[in-house]
Structure formats: C-alpha cells, structure tokens
Design a protein around this motif. Structure first.
Motif, short mmCIF file in Angstrom:
data_model
loop_
_atom_site.label_atom_id
_atom_site.label_comp_id
_atom_site.label_asym_id
_atom_site.label_seq_id
_atom_site.Cartn_x
_atom_site.Cartn_y
_atom_site.Cartn_z
N SER A 232 0.83 -1.20 0.00
CA SER A 232 0.00 0.00 0.00
C SER A 232 0.86 1.25 0.00
CB SER A 232 -0.93 -0.01 1.21
OG SER A 232 -1.77 1.12 1.21
N ASN A 233 1.88 1.28 0.85
CA ASN A 233 2.78 2.43 0.89
C ASN A 233 3.64 2.51 -0.36
OD1 ASN A 233 1.95 3.41 3.41
ND2 ASN A 233 3.33 2.06 4.51
N GLY A 234 3.99 1.36 -0.93
CA GLY A 234 4.76 1.35 -2.15
C GLY A 234 4.02 1.99 -3.31
N ALA A 235 2.75 1.68 -3.44
CA ALA A 235 1.93 2.31 -4.49
C ALA A 235 1.80 3.80 -4.24
CB ALA A 235 0.55 1.65 -4.53
N ASN A 236 1.68 4.17 -2.97
CA ASN A 236 1.55 5.58 -2.60
C ASN A 236 2.80 6.37 -2.98
OD1 ASN A 236 1.68 7.61 0.25
ND2 ASN A 236 0.05 7.75 -1.26
N ILE A 237 3.97 5.79 -2.75
CA ILE A 237 5.23 6.44 -3.09
C ILE A 237 5.42 6.52 -4.61
CG2 ILE A 237 7.74 6.15 -2.99
CD1 ILE A 237 7.38 5.09 -0.15
N THR A 238 4.98 5.48 -5.31
CA THR A 238 5.15 5.43 -6.76
C THR A 238 4.29 6.47 -7.47
OG1 THR A 238 5.60 3.05 -6.61
CG2 THR A 238 5.03 3.89 -8.78
N ASP A 239 3.21 6.89 -6.83
CA ASP A 239 2.30 7.86 -7.45
C ASP A 239 2.90 9.26 -7.40
OD1 ASP A 239 -0.03 8.90 -8.60
OD2 ASP A 239 -0.90 9.34 -6.64
N GLY A 240 3.92 9.49 -8.26
CA GLY A 240 4.57 10.79 -8.28
C GLY A 240 4.68 11.40 -9.66
N LEU A 241 4.41 10.60 -10.70
CA LEU A 241 4.43 11.08 -12.07
C LEU A 241 3.12 10.72 -12.75
CD1 LEU A 241 8.05 10.06 -13.22
CD2 LEU A 241 7.28 12.25 -12.30
N ASP A 242 2.75 11.46 -13.77
CA ASP A 242 1.48 11.26 -14.45
C ASP A 242 1.40 9.85 -15.04
OD1 ASP A 242 1.13 13.87 -13.81
OD2 ASP A 242 1.24 14.66 -15.85
N GLY A 243 0.45 9.05 -14.54
CA GLY A 243 0.19 7.73 -15.09
C GLY A 243 1.11 6.64 -14.59
N LEU A 244 2.08 6.97 -13.75
CA LEU A 244 3.06 5.95 -13.32
C LEU A 244 2.41 4.88 -12.46
CD1 LEU A 244 5.87 4.80 -13.12
CD2 LEU A 244 6.38 6.46 -11.31
N ALA A 245 1.79 5.27 -11.36
CA ALA A 245 1.15 4.29 -10.47
C ALA A 245 -0.05 3.63 -11.14
CB ALA A 245 0.73 4.96 -9.17
N THR A 246 -0.80 4.40 -11.92
CA THR A 246 -2.00 3.86 -12.57
C THR A 246 -1.65 2.77 -13.57
OG1 THR A 246 -2.94 6.09 -12.41
CG2 THR A 246 -4.13 4.49 -13.75
N GLY A 247 -0.72 3.08 -14.48
CA GLY A 247 -0.33 2.09 -15.48
C GLY A 247 0.34 0.88 -14.89
N THR A 248 1.22 1.11 -13.91
CA THR A 248 1.90 -0.01 -13.25
C THR A 248 0.89 -0.92 -12.55
OG1 THR A 248 3.85 1.38 -12.87
CG2 THR A 248 3.64 -0.62 -11.54
N SER A 249 -0.10 -0.32 -11.91
CA SER A 249 -1.12 -1.11 -11.20
C SER A 249 -1.98 -1.90 -12.17
CB SER A 249 -2.01 -0.18 -10.35
OG SER A 249 -1.24 0.48 -9.37
N ALA A 250 -2.27 -1.33 -13.34
CA ALA A 250 -3.05 -2.05 -14.35
C ALA A 250 -2.30 -3.29 -14.83
CB ALA A 250 -3.37 -1.13 -15.53
N ILE A 251 -0.99 -3.17 -15.01
CA ILE A 251 -0.16 -4.31 -15.42
C ILE A 251 -0.16 -5.38 -14.33
CG2 ILE A 251 2.19 -5.04 -15.96
CD1 ILE A 251 2.59 -2.17 -17.13
N ILE A 252 0.04 -4.95 -13.09
CA ILE A 252 0.03 -5.89 -11.96
C ILE A 252 -1.33 -6.55 -11.83
CG2 ILE A 252 0.21 -6.06 -9.44
CD1 ILE A 252 2.25 -3.76 -9.57
N GLY A 253 -2.39 -5.76 -11.97
CA GLY A 253 -3.75 -6.29 -11.86
C GLY A 253 -4.04 -7.35 -12.90
N THR A 254 -3.59 -7.12 -14.13
CA THR A 254 -3.80 -8.11 -15.20
C THR A 254 -3.12 -9.43 -14.85
OG1 THR A 254 -3.90 -6.33 -16.85
CG2 THR A 254 -3.48 -8.57 -17.66
N THR A 255 -1.91 -9.34 -14.33
CA THR A 255 -1.18 -10.55 -13.93
C THR A 255 -1.89 -11.28 -12.81
OG1 THR A 255 0.86 -9.38 -14.51
CG2 THR A 255 1.08 -11.43 -13.26
N LEU A 256 -2.34 -10.53 -11.80
CA LEU A 256 -3.05 -11.15 -10.68
C LEU A 256 -4.36 -11.78 -11.14
CD1 LEU A 256 -2.53 -8.53 -7.83
CD2 LEU A 256 -1.55 -10.82 -7.97
N GLY A 257 -5.01 -11.18 -12.12
CA GLY A 257 -6.23 -11.76 -12.66
C GLY A 257 -5.97 -13.13 -13.28
#
Length: 410
Positions: A232-257
């Motif tokens: 949770s804190n890792g995602a929070n820290i990563t959210d510092g550039l436009d689209g960085l946390a969002t796109g990374t999370s979408a990739i991770i989410g697809t894998t977890l799916g």
C-alpha cells in the motif's frame, strides 16, 4: 445484485440468463462497466472537483514541469473506487468471503486515503493524515484479512502430494477427484522456483513442536499486515508522475487476474502444481473491474494529467493488490510482480538511511540518489516525465511476464 436476479430468473426458466453463470461473461461485463464508468462518469467527477477547487498542492522540489501541475484536481481515486465497486456489486457473488474481503479492503483504505487528501486540500496541511494513523489503519485491515482467512470455515485450500496431478484423469467436462485429495485449513502459500511448491507459516514456529499449529496464526497474520502495509505504501510512493502508479497497477492487476483464474480452476491448478483455492473464481470478476477502472482512469491521468488519484487512490490500489495476492496464495511473488513498488520504496529507505548515517559520521548528510523516490532521480538527470513513465511500464511488463513464468520454473 444482478447475480441474485439471475438466480431468480433461472428458477422460472427465463431465457438467456444462463450466461451469468460463466465467470468469463461476468468478468467481461465488469471490465466494460468499469471502463465506461471511469471514462464517461470520470469526466463528471473531474468537473466537480474543479468546481470545488480541489487541486493539487505543489511543493517546491525544483523539478521540471512541477508548477504546471499546480491546481490539477486531486482525489481522483474516488473515480477508481466507484468504477471498481459498482461493477463488482452488479456482477459478483456478494456472499463470497473473498469478494467481501476485497470490498472491505477497497472501502477501508479508500477512507484512509480520503482523510489524508481532505486534510491536505481543505485543511491546507501539506503533511496530511499523521503517519501513525495511516499505519494503524493498515494494520487494522491486515488483522481483519489475516484473521478471517485463518479462522473462517469458508476458506480452505486443496493440498496434494507431489505427482497427484500427473496421475489424475480429468476432462474439460468433468473433474475426477483423486481419493488422496485433501481440503484443509492451513496458513499455507505457494513458493516460486521450488518443486515442492508449498510453504506453511506455522513452520516458522517449528521450535515449539506440537504447539506450533496453535500459534501459527500469529505468524500468518503478521505476514498479512506487513504485506498489506508495504505494498500500500509502495503504491503511494510510486504515485509521483502522471500515469506511473495507474499504469503499473493495471499491469500488476492483469497478472493477478491470470493467477486468480488458474488458482480457481482445478485443471490448471493441477497442471501448474499450485494450490487450488475453491470459490476464488469470483476474484477474477473483482480484478476485472480493477483493471477496467485503472485503465479507464489512465485516460485522464496520463501525461499531462487532468486529474491525480491522490492518496485516496494510491493507498487503495496498493492495498487491493496486496490483499488480492494473499487471498490467492501468491503473496511470495509480490517482490517480483510489484518490483516497481519495491524499488521505489527501497530508494526512499536507502536515501534516508545513508543521509542520516553520513551526517552522523561526517557531519554532513550525503545522498545516493539525486532525489528519492527513484522516479524523481531520473527527472533530475534530465529524462522527460513521459519517457520515465513509459520505461517504468516496460519494466513492469517484464516483471509481470517473469511472474507468470515462475509458475513453470521449478
């Protein structure tokens, strides 16, 4: 809700409702609804945020393009949360323990993140919610998830001896259970790279002998708390550039799916020699909504961002990823799959440690990175924001593929 309606319509032989019994249909509909909500209704929410002057508070960090972000609407994580919850409520089985835990995670961390953003925006306090309260909230969520998984009668896994999957005869129409198959309640998880693909958290207390099973839940719950807080804190820290946390999370989410699907399918679980988790197929519906929500939010969050997710979104998506991995018994893959979050976290820890150490020893603090988290280091090296984000996404895709490959590397 629609699934309950389907059950009623099926009881009266209403034509065409049979499609609701298929995970593939409900997952597909969850993605579509989440995408539509985050793109179409997201615009409405952005306008309301602008009207209420809920804009980003920018600190002077000396970064290129920093002041252009000032006033950009924040708290856009509300879009993500709504785009996840509504499709799940429509197409998921709401009596499923795993779905209930994921809904609880989304709302719980959404509230913590919202309070943090509210204090920053409306109270004009740049520090936001005190760190100790965030930690208390994350620990509380970890306790709820860990204790539920350990003590709930609805949570079991199938354990087999090595070689069972090779001797079992199965077809796509019928699954024939081997007599040695056991459904057990135990704090066990999958371990990457090892042939004996099992790890029991109780084994950590092996020195207690026969008493280890009585206290094993403490180790398991502690692990869940640590994983939830760290990611949770890792995602929070990563959210510092436009689209960085969002796109990374979408990739991770697809894998977890994908991992959730194979873990909930008895045939694929046998073939890959991973634990079969009964009733976890509903998690595929939830993660489909998550993927649709994050990809849809990227429509407005990509460079140059029209809205930021804020802590409302970043804490939530990080917690969702962590708890989801725990539920499907794949949490030990997080260091690989969430490598971007891990490196961002480590860059901050290393920077702080080295600065304090050198200040104490030499009287002057020194830095390893030009700035932490790591993405700011590359900004100060002259890389454009969009290039940094794109390259981080590429690394994220490589890590996602490696995570999937580990299922066959033993």
């Amino acid at each position: 809700m629609l699934f309950s309606l389907y059950q009623y319509l099926e009881s009266i032989d209403f034509p065409g409702v049979g499609m609701f019994q298929y995970i593939s249909f409900r997952s597909g509909m969850a993605i579509i609804f989440a995408l539509l909500m985050s793109t179409i209704f997201g615009k409405v929410i952005i306008r309301k945020l602008q009207k209420q002057q809920i804009g980003e508070v920018v600190r002077d960090l000396g970064l290129e393009g920093q002041y252009q972000k000032k006033g950009t609407p924040t708290m856009g994580g509300l879009i993500i949360i709504a785009a996840i919850l509504i499709p799940v409520l429509l197409f998921g089985k709401l009596d499923n323990v795993y779905v209930l835990l994921m809904i609880t995670t989304t709302i719980w961390l959404g509230i913590i993140g919202f309070l943090d953003d509210y204090i920053k925006v409306f109270k004009k306090n740049k520090e936001g919610l005190a760190g100790r309260f965030k930690i208390i909230g994350q620990v509380g969520l970890g306790l709820i998830v860990g204790l539920t998984l350990y003590f709930s009668d609805d949570v079991v896994v199938r354990m087999e001896s090595p070689g069972d999957a090779e001797t079992r005869q199965v077809t796509t129409e019928e699954v024939v259970e081997a007599p040695e198959t056991k459904y057990v309640k135990a704090p066990v998880t999958n371990v990457p790279f090892f042939k004996e693909n099992r790890f029991n958290y109780e084994s950590v207390l092996g020195f207690l002998g026969d008493k280890a099973p009585y206290w094993g839940w403490i180790v398991f719950v502690f692990a869940v708390i640590f994983i939830t807080t760290a990611v949770s804190n890792g995602a929070n820290i990563t959210d510092g550039l436009d689209g960085l946390a969002t796109g990374t999370s979408a990739i991770i989410g697809t894998t977890l799916g994908i991992l959730a699907y194979v873990s909930s399918n008895t045939i694929y679980a046998d073939y890959l020699n991973i634990m079969y988790v009964p009733h976890s197929e509903e998690l595929v519906v939830f993660m489909s909504a998550f993927i649709g929500a994050t990809v849809g939010f990227l429509w407005y969050n990509s460079f140059p961002a029209q809205v930021f997710m804020g802590d409302t979104g970043s804490l939530t998506i990080g917690g969702i990823i962590a708890v989801f991995a725990v539920l499907i018994r794949m949490e030990l893959l997080i260091p690989i799959l969430c490598g971007i979050f891990l490196v961002e976290n480590l860059s901050v820890m290393i920077q702080v440690f080295w600065f304090k150490y050198t200040k104490k020893r030499f009287g002057e603090g020194r830095r390893i990175f030009r700035m932490s988290p790591l993405h700011h280091h590359y900004q100060l090296k002259g890389y454009s924001e969009s290039k940094i984000v794109t390259r981080f996404w590429i690394v994220g895709i490589i890590l996602a593929v490696l995570t999937i490959v580990t299922l066959k590397i033993r």
